[in-house]
Structure formats: C-alpha cells, structure tokens
Design a protein around this motif. Structure first.
Motif: not given
Length: 86
Positions: A1-11, A16-25
């Motif tokens: 199941i794919e979850v779109l970013r727009s479906q996630l609640p705002a931080i 607090e960060y979504y893990w996907a935002d931290l990968v690559g930093l």
C-alpha cells in the motif's frame, strides 16, 4: 500500500520528522566534522537509531537535544553531539 505525503498528518513539534525526510541528510558533529549521510533509520525498544554512512558506519540514537541537536531540511544537514571516534 502506497501512502502519499499529502495523506500524512502535519508535523508540528520540534524534533519530529518523517524518516523519509532525514534519509540523505549530511551529519555534522558539534565541531563541524562530517560524519557522513543518513542512510536509514530503524526502531529499537528504547529509541530510534540513525544509520550514518561515511568513512565508516555509525549508529546514533535518535534522542532529540541529547544527541540530535539541530535538523535543517532545507540546508540538507543534521547537527549531532557525537564523538567521531565512537
């Protein structure tokens, strides 16, 4: 199941960060030493762990303000309180 970013609640809380935002930093310690980049994260019973790949692999606990001091998503970096020899 794919979850779109727009479906996630705002931080709304600092540290607090979504893990996907931290990968690559880029990960810098308090002395501006480049430890590498966030490769991935995983959960443990105590806290989440950041896997940093650079000159070697490092496992850093995601503990806000004790280890993780600052995250700049726009700048592409994270500042940590971490001894590069550890």
């Amino acid at each position: 199941i794919e979850v779109l970013r727009s479906q996630l609640p705002a931080i709304t809380r600092p540290g607090e960060y979504y893990w996907a935002d931290l990968v690559g930093l880029r990960v810098l310690n308090l002395e501006d030493r480049d430890l590498g980049r966030v490769e991935r994260l995983f959960e443990t019973g105590a806290n989440d762990v950041i896997v940093v790949s650079g000159d070697r692999e490092r496992l850093l606990p995601y503990v806000w303000q004790q280890v993780i001091r600052e995250v700049d998503l726009e700048g592409g970096w994270m500042r940590v309180d971490w001894d590069p020899d550890f």
